[in-house]
Design a protein around this motif. Structure first.
Motif, PDB file in Angstrom:
ATOM      1  N   ARG A 157      28.107  -6.978 -28.628  1.00 27.75           N
ATOM      2  CA  ARG A 157      27.903  -6.800 -30.055  1.00 27.75           C
ATOM      3  C   ARG A 157      29.252  -6.638 -30.750  1.00 27.75           C
ATOM      4  O   ARG A 157      30.162  -6.015 -30.220  1.00 27.75           O
ATOM      5  N   GLU A 158      29.342  -7.178 -31.935  1.00 28.06           N
ATOM      6  CA  GLU A 158      30.575  -7.069 -32.695  1.00 28.06           C
ATOM      7  C   GLU A 158      30.736  -5.643 -33.229  1.00 28.06           C
ATOM      8  O   GLU A 158      29.793  -5.047 -33.747  1.00 28.06           O
ATOM      9  N   VAL A 159      31.944  -5.111 -33.092  1.00 22.49           N
ATOM     10  CA  VAL A 159      32.233  -3.753 -33.556  1.00 22.49           C
ATOM     11  C   VAL A 159      32.653  -3.814 -35.017  1.00 22.49           C
ATOM     12  O   VAL A 159      33.512  -4.616 -35.387  1.00 22.49           O
ATOM     13  N   PRO A 160      32.040  -3.022 -35.897  1.00 23.34           N
ATOM     14  CA  PRO A 160      32.459  -3.029 -37.313  1.00 23.34           C
ATOM     15  C   PRO A 160      33.939  -2.724 -37.457  1.00 23.34           C
ATOM     16  O   PRO A 160      34.503  -1.900 -36.735  1.00 23.34           O
ATOM     17  N   GLU A 161      34.571  -3.405 -38.408  1.00 28.16           N
ATOM     18  CA  GLU A 161      36.018  -3.269 -38.566  1.00 28.16           C
ATOM     19  C   GLU A 161      36.431  -1.905 -39.111  1.00 28.16           C
ATOM     20  O   GLU A 161      37.565  -1.490 -38.937  1.00 28.16           O
ATOM     21  N   ASN A 162      35.524  -1.214 -39.795  1.00 27.66           N
ATOM     22  CA  ASN A 162      35.901   0.040 -40.430  1.00 27.66           C
ATOM     23  C   ASN A 162      35.775   1.251 -39.513  1.00 27.66           C
ATOM     24  O   ASN A 162      35.880   2.387 -39.968  1.00 27.66           O
ATOM     25  N   LEU A 163      35.541   1.039 -38.212  1.00 26.27           N
ATOM     26  CA  LEU A 163      35.421   2.172 -37.290  1.00 26.27           C
ATOM     27  C   LEU A 163      36.782   2.697 -36.853  1.00 26.27           C
ATOM     28  O   LEU A 163      36.894   3.835 -36.424  1.00 26.27           O
ATOM     29  N   TRP A 164      37.813   1.875 -36.943  1.00 26.08           N
ATOM     30  CA  TRP A 164      39.140   2.257 -36.476  1.00 26.08           C
ATOM     31  C   TRP A 164      40.161   2.009 -37.566  1.00 26.08           C
ATOM     32  O   TRP A 164      40.067   1.049 -38.322  1.00 26.08           O
ATOM     33  N   THR A 165      41.146   2.892 -37.629  1.00 31.44           N
ATOM     34  CA  THR A 165      42.239   2.768 -38.591  1.00 31.44           C
ATOM     35  C   THR A 165      43.560   2.851 -37.853  1.00 31.44           C
ATOM     36  O   THR A 165      43.741   3.719 -37.002  1.00 31.44           O
ATOM     37  N   LYS A 166      44.457   1.953 -38.189  1.00 33.59           N
ATOM     38  CA  LYS A 166      45.763   1.939 -37.548  1.00 33.59           C
ATOM     39  C   LYS A 166      46.741   2.763 -38.362  1.00 33.59           C
ATOM     40  O   LYS A 166      46.876   2.581 -39.572  1.00 33.59           O
TER      41      LYS A 166
END
Length: 314
Positions: A19-28
Motif C-alpha cells: 500500500r502506498e504510504v501517505p506523503e504527510n506522515l513524515w517530515t524531513k
C-alpha cells in the motif's frame, strides 16, 4: 487471450502489492535531514528531536500548547480595507490575500487570543509567517492595538510572538504607519503598569523589529532565530565585508545584550509562566494542579503531626 497473464497475475499483484504510504506522515528536518514521524514532531511542538531545530509552527498550534488545556478565546480584530491602494504586481493584492487565506485557513497574519497559562490570565498575539511572510499590514496593526486594549481592559499581561519579513509592500505607506501605531499600543500597556513580553521567533526582520518586537519588558528568543532589521546578505553587500559566524542570530544577540533569554520552544511555556507571575507580583506557580495544603494553626495539631523524639541515652 491469455487469461493467466491478463487476469490471474494482475489479481494476485493487487492483493499482495504494498500500500502506498501517505506523503504527510513524515517530515524531513531542514537542518539535519532526519525523517521525523508527523505525530512525534507535533507532540514536540515542531522541534526536531534529533538536532533541536525549530521548524515553523502555526499560531493556533502554539496557543494550543500555551494555554491551559489548549482552551482559548479569540479576540475580535477590526477588519481594514482589503486593498486601499489598488496595488498590483504579478497578481492583484486581493488575489494574494485569498490565496494566503486558502493556504493557511486564517483570515490574516496575526491571531489574538485570551485565556489562562498556568492559571495565570493573559492576552496573547502571534504572527503567522506562512501568511504572506507574516508581513505587517493594517490588520496586524489593528490586531496589536486590539490585544493591548483587551489586556488593559482585563488588567492582564500581553505576550506577543513575532515572526515576520517586515512591512507589507502591497499597503505601502499605510503599512509603515503601523510602526508608530503599535508603539502607542505598547505605551498603553506601560502606562497601565502591565507586563509586555515579546518572544522573537525565526525570522523577525524589518519594520517589525524596528517597532513592537523590540519594545518589550522582557525579550525571549527561540534558538537560532534570525532577528534583524536588514538581513546579513544586504549588510555584507553594503559594507563589502564578511560578517561573524552566527551574526544576527538569537545566540549572538544574547551575547551582545539585545535579548534576555534564548529558550527552547518545548520549555517556553514554563519560562513564560514564571516570568509573567514574577512581573505581576504573584506567588510562584504550583507544580501539578493540586490544592494547597491546609495551614496548621494550633500547637496540638503540630504535636499530633510531629511526635516527640525519644530521649537520648546518656
Amino acid at each position: 487471450m491469455n487469461w493467466i497473464s491478463n487476469y490471474v497475475r494482475p489479481k494476485i499483484n493487487s492483493l499482495f502489492s504494498r500500500r502506498e504510504v501517505p506523503e504527510n506522515l513524515w517530515t524531513k528536518c531542514d537542518n539535519c535531514g532526519q525523517m521525523l514521524f508527523h505525530r512525534e514532531l507535533s507532540n514536540n511542538l515542531n522541534v526536531c528531536t534529533n538536532c533541536n531545530h525549530h521548524m515553523p509552527i502555526t499560531p493556533r498550534d502554539r496557543f494550543t500548547a500555551l494555554f491551559d488545556g489548549g482552551i482559548f478565546t479569540e479576540v475580535a480584530v477590526p477588519r481594514p480595507i482589503d486593498d486601499p491602494l489598488k496595488f498590483r504586481d504579478q497578481k492583484k493584492y486581493p488575489d494574494r490575500l485569498k490565496a494566503a487565506q486558502k493556504q493557511t485557513g486564517e483570515q490574516e497574519a496575526m491571531l489574538v487570543a485570551e485565556g489562562e497559562m498556568g492559571r495565570t490570565p493573559i492576552v496573547a498575539a502571534a504572527q503567522d509567517f506562512s501568511f504572506m511572510a507574516g508581513s505587517m499590514g493594517m490588520y496586524v496593526g489593528n490586531a496589536i492595538i486590539a490585544a493591548a486594549e483587551r489586556a488593559v481592559e482585563l488588567k492582564r499581561p500581553l505576550i506577543l510572538f513575532s515572526a515576520a519579513g517586515g512591512a507589507r509592500m502591497q499597503e505601502g505607506i499605510l503599512s509603515l504607519m503601523q510602526m508608530p501605531r503599535t508603539t502607542v499600543a505598547v505605551q498603553m500597556l506601560k502606562e497601565a503598569g502591565l507586563p509586555y513580553i515579546v518572544v522573537l521567533t525565526h525570522p523577525t526582520t524589518g519594520g517589525v523589529t524596528a517597532s513592537y518586537a523590540m519594545l518589550g519588558d522582557v525579550h525571549i528568543a527561540e534558538p537560532n532565530a534570525l532577528i534583524c532589521f536588514a538581513g546579513p546578505r544586504v549588510i555584507e553587500q553594503t559594507i563589502r565585508e564578511t560578517l561573524p559566524e552566527g551574526f544576527q542570530r538569537a545566540e549572538y544577540l544574547l551575547d551582545h545584550g539585545m535579548l534576555d533569554r534564548v529558550t527552547s520552544r518545548t520549555e517556553m511555556r514554563d519560562e513564560l509562566i514564571t516570568i509573567t507571575r514574577m512581573l505581576m507580583q504573584q506567588p510562584p506557580p504550583v507544580i501539578a494542579d493540586l490544592p494547597a495544603p491546609a495551614e496548621i494553626e494550633s500547637g496540638a495539631e503540630v504535636a499530633d503531626l510531629d511526635p516527640p523524639s525519644e530521649p537520648e541515652k546518656a
